[in-house]
Motif scaffolding. Structure first.
Motif, mmCIF file in Angstrom:
data_model
loop_
_atom_site.group_PDB
_atom_site.id
_atom_site.type_symbol
_atom_site.label_atom_id
_atom_site.label_comp_id
_atom_site.label_asym_id
_atom_site.label_seq_id
_atom_site.Cartn_x
_atom_site.Cartn_y
_atom_site.Cartn_z
ATOM 1 N N UNK A 1 6.452 22.278 29.736
ATOM 2 C CA UNK A 1 6.706 23.356 28.656
ATOM 3 C C UNK A 1 7.070 24.477 29.312
ATOM 4 N N UNK A 2 8.302 25.213 28.767
ATOM 5 C CA UNK A 2 8.805 26.377 29.021
ATOM 6 C C UNK A 2 8.141 27.716 28.904
ATOM 7 N N UNK A 3 7.691 28.189 29.858
ATOM 8 C CA UNK A 3 6.896 29.733 29.537
ATOM 9 C C UNK A 3 7.176 30.915 30.431
ATOM 10 N N UNK A 27 9.464 25.751 34.246
ATOM 11 C CA UNK A 27 11.112 25.618 34.722
ATOM 12 C C UNK A 27 11.538 26.773 35.967
ATOM 13 N N UNK A 28 12.592 26.303 36.216
ATOM 14 C CA UNK A 28 12.662 27.352 37.349
ATOM 15 C C UNK A 28 13.943 28.407 36.827
ATOM 16 N N UNK A 29 13.832 29.589 37.277
ATOM 17 C CA UNK A 29 14.514 30.685 36.585
ATOM 18 C C UNK A 29 15.840 30.578 37.569
ATOM 19 N N UNK A 30 15.940 29.529 38.422
ATOM 20 C CA UNK A 30 17.340 29.771 38.980
ATOM 21 C C UNK A 30 18.603 29.646 38.357
ATOM 22 N N UNK A 73 12.972 37.638 42.315
ATOM 23 C CA UNK A 73 12.629 36.827 43.345
ATOM 24 C C UNK A 73 12.598 35.282 43.061
ATOM 25 N N UNK A 74 13.697 34.702 43.144
ATOM 26 C CA UNK A 74 13.801 33.192 42.556
ATOM 27 C C UNK A 74 12.655 32.338 43.283
ATOM 28 N N UNK A 75 12.196 32.827 44.453
ATOM 29 C CA UNK A 75 11.403 31.934 45.089
ATOM 30 C C UNK A 75 10.033 32.060 44.442
ATOM 31 N N UNK A 100 20.274 30.489 29.619
ATOM 32 C CA UNK A 100 20.852 29.500 30.609
ATOM 33 C C UNK A 100 22.298 29.851 30.651
ATOM 34 N N UNK A 101 22.603 30.370 31.882
ATOM 35 C CA UNK A 101 24.210 30.648 32.250
ATOM 36 C C UNK A 101 24.556 30.768 33.636
ATOM 37 N N UNK A 102 25.716 30.076 34.026
ATOM 38 C CA UNK A 102 25.981 30.335 35.550
ATOM 39 C C UNK A 102 26.353 31.478 35.976
ATOM 40 N N UNK A 103 27.053 32.508 35.053
ATOM 41 C CA UNK A 103 27.345 33.701 35.882
ATOM 42 C C UNK A 103 27.045 34.954 34.800
#
Length: 125
Positions: A1-3, A27-30, A73-75, A100-103
């Motif tokens: 579940x995304x939170x 989910x990962x914020x990357x 801090x993506x880590x 959600x976007x690449x750039x």
């Protein structure tokens, strides 16, 4: 579940500082640009700042430029909003959201699909 979970709000005197955190789980914020938004009583929600996936791009509302700094801090799967020289007009409920976007990033609210519950910031003497 995304939170998304915000923290760090509170009561601070004018001129003071706070650091808000936005931590993701499920989910990962990357892969996401992250935005900070705020809503004061009786007002519409407005964009405050945003940061792109890897932090290369940031944007700020004119009202907070030079006072607020967004970072990530993506880590740690966490985005921060450092707020300095706070003013009473910064009083609001602050939310983070993921796009959600690449750039790049934008503070256009409708781009964001995942929202946290927010944290209250009150600036008062």
């Amino acid at each position: 579940q995304l939170q998304l979970v915000e923290s760090g709000g509170g009561l601070v005197q004018p001129g003071g500082s706070l650091r808000l955190s936005c931590r993701a789980s499920g989910f990962t914020l990357d892969y996401y640009a992250i935005g900070w938004f705020r809503q004061a009583p009786g007002k519409e929600r407005e964009g405050v700042s945003c940061i792109s996936r890897w932090g290369a791009s940031t944007n700020y509302a004119d009202s907070v430029k030079g006072r607020f700094t967004i970072s990530r801090d993506n880590a740690k799967n966490t985005v921060y909003l450092q707020m300095n020289s706070l003013k009473p007009e910064d009083t609001a409920h602050y939310y983070c959201a993921a796009d959600y976007r690449p750039n790049g990033c934008s503070v256009y609210i409708n781009l964001y699909n995942h929202w946290g519950q927010g944290t209250q910031v009150t600036v008062s003497s």
